[in-house]
Design a protein around this motif. Structure first.
Motif, PDB file in Angstrom:
ATOM      1  N   LEU A  25       0.813  -1.218   0.000  1.00  0.00           N
ATOM      2  CA  LEU A  25       0.000   0.000   0.000  1.00  0.00           C
ATOM      3  C   LEU A  25       0.851   1.276   0.000  1.00  0.00           C
ATOM      4  O   LEU A  25       0.351   2.346  -0.350  1.00  0.00           O
ATOM      5  N   PHE A  26       2.124   1.173   0.376  1.00  0.00           N
ATOM      6  CA  PHE A  26       2.996   2.366   0.318  1.00  0.00           C
ATOM      7  C   PHE A  26       3.818   2.427  -0.970  1.00  0.00           C
ATOM      8  O   PHE A  26       4.531   3.400  -1.197  1.00  0.00           O
ATOM      9  N   THR A  27       3.725   1.400  -1.824  1.00  0.00           N
ATOM     10  CA  THR A  27       4.558   1.384  -3.030  1.00  0.00           C
ATOM     11  C   THR A  27       4.306   2.588  -3.934  1.00  0.00           C
ATOM     12  O   THR A  27       5.247   3.194  -4.460  1.00  0.00           O
ATOM     13  N   SER A  28       3.046   2.968  -4.072  1.00  0.00           N
ATOM     14  CA  SER A  28       2.740   4.087  -4.967  1.00  0.00           C
ATOM     15  C   SER A  28       3.468   5.352  -4.492  1.00  0.00           C
ATOM     16  O   SER A  28       4.107   6.061  -5.278  1.00  0.00           O
ATOM     17  N   MET A  29       3.414   5.616  -3.180  1.00  0.00           N
ATOM     18  CA  MET A  29       4.081   6.812  -2.658  1.00  0.00           C
ATOM     19  C   MET A  29       5.616   6.682  -2.764  1.00  0.00           C
ATOM     20  O   MET A  29       6.302   7.622  -3.134  1.00  0.00           O
ATOM     21  N   LEU A  30       6.128   5.481  -2.454  1.00  0.00           N
ATOM     22  CA  LEU A  30       7.581   5.276  -2.512  1.00  0.00           C
ATOM     23  C   LEU A  30       8.107   5.442  -3.935  1.00  0.00           C
ATOM     24  O   LEU A  30       9.215   5.940  -4.146  1.00  0.00           O
ATOM     25  N   SER A  31       7.302   5.048  -4.914  1.00  0.00           N
ATOM     26  CA  SER A  31       7.818   5.101  -6.286  1.00  0.00           C
ATOM     27  C   SER A  31       7.836   6.526  -6.836  1.00  0.00           C
ATOM     28  O   SER A  31       8.586   6.814  -7.761  1.00  0.00           O
TER      29      SER A  31
END
Ligand SMILES: NC(=O)c1ccc[n+]([C@@H]2O[C@H](COP(=O)([O-])OP(=O)(O)OC[C@H]3O[C@@H](n4cnc5c(N)ncnc54)[C@H](OP(=O)(O)O)[C@@H]3O)[C@@H](O)[C@H]2O)c1
Length: 281
Positions: free
Chosen positions: A140-146
């Motif tokens: 769920l944090f991948t979008s922000m991390l990318s």
């Protein structure tokens, strides 16, 4: 001479935004402290409790007394609960304007006891937080991390596992089989995520501590004979200290660790190899 670019920034986190789960005490608080001292502009710590001597508020207060430009912020969430992780994502987004560079999945639970009477709830509790919770945090944090990830400066996921993920540390009366299994899963999760997310410029690695005094570990340390007993057994003749976790975390999160992906770093003074000292040969 070789031309090493920006060597003076090699172990710095200037301008970085990090989220540390389980950041209100223990290894998570050591990590949050290290990130701020290394120059991070914002460190969000998360745990379930805001109040009390081990809650988020007292930790944020201590972190914001460090003489640094970065700020600590607390957001309460139960990261064993997927809905609560979704809320945490929304709150982090609001807090940081959508920027997150470093995610440390550190919150963990353990349970120990004899094998056959193991209550089913204990396995569920351990797996929900240490495995499913870590997977959902990463997912769920991948979008922000990318968003802030760059080929030359990847975003980072760091999973706090345990040397119990590669050894069989405790069986019998105080057995920790499902804890150990959950940490083995965390190791393999970081290898999977390394391959899944590497092309999106996100690295994933595992830090696997041995014994560090903490609320989670102190009971087991006592059962095993106390700190001195464990120090004597350890090749380095001591337990883990806050600086030990700080050093590895800053390494993995900083430019120095940019090409490390899918690895686990055992942080136990070498004690997992120490069986040989009993040899009679
Ligand atoms: N200390 C050691 O010797 C050792 C050795 C090997 C591995 N580890 C691993 O290191 C990590 C940190 O352990 P620690 O020793 O620092 O433990 P700790 O001092 O007990 O801290 C645990 C932290 O996690 C939070 N937490 C617990 N359950 C949570 C949940 N469901 N959702 C959100 N936050 C939660 C706690 O706050 P709240 O209770 O307020 O939620 C606290 O901030 C764990 O993954 C552990 O397995 C520790």
């Amino acid at each position: 001479m070789s031309d090493l670019k920006n060597f003076d920034r090699m172990f710095r986190l200037d301008g970085k935004v990090a989220l540390v789960t389980g950041g209100s005490r223990g290894l998570g608080l050591h990590t949050a402290t290290a990130f701020l001292l290394a120059g991070a502009s914002k460190v969000i710590i998360s745990a379930r409790k805001n109040e009390g001597p081990q809650g988020i508020n007292q930790a944020v207060e201590k972190l914001n007394k460090l003489n640094v430009s970065g700020k600590a912020v607390g957001i309460a969430a139960n990261v064993a609960d997927t809905k609560d992780i979704e809320r945490l994502v929304e709150e982090v987004e609001k807090e940081t304007g959508g920027k997150l560079d470093i995610l440390v999945c550190n919150a963990g639970a353990t349970w120990g006891g004899p094998f056959e009477p193991t209550p089913d709830w204990s396995s569920q509790k351990v797996l929900d937080l240490n495995v499913r919770g870590v997977f959902n945090l990463a997912r769920l944090f991948t979008s922000m991390l990318s968003k802030s990830a760059r080929p030359e400066d990847p975003s980072r996921i760091i999973i706090v596992s345990s040397v119990a993920g590669t050894t069989v540390p405790h069986v019998g009366e105080h057995g920790t089989i499902m804890y150990s299994v959950s940490k083995a899963a965390a190791h393999h999760m970081s290898r999977q995520l390394a391959v899944e997310l590497g092309p999106r410029n996100i690295t994933t690695n595992t830090v696997a501590p041995g014994f560090f005094p903490s609320k989670l570990a102190n009971g087991l340390i006592e059962i095993l004979g106390g700190e001195q007993e464990l120090k004597d057994w350890n090749p380095r003749k001591r337990l883990g200290e806050p600086e030990d976790i700080a050093g590895v975390m800053v390494y993995l999160a900083s430019p120095a660790g940019a090409y490390v992906n899918g690895e686990d770093i055992a942080l136990d003074g070498g004690v997992r190899y120490a069986q040989g000292r009993q040899s009679k040969l």
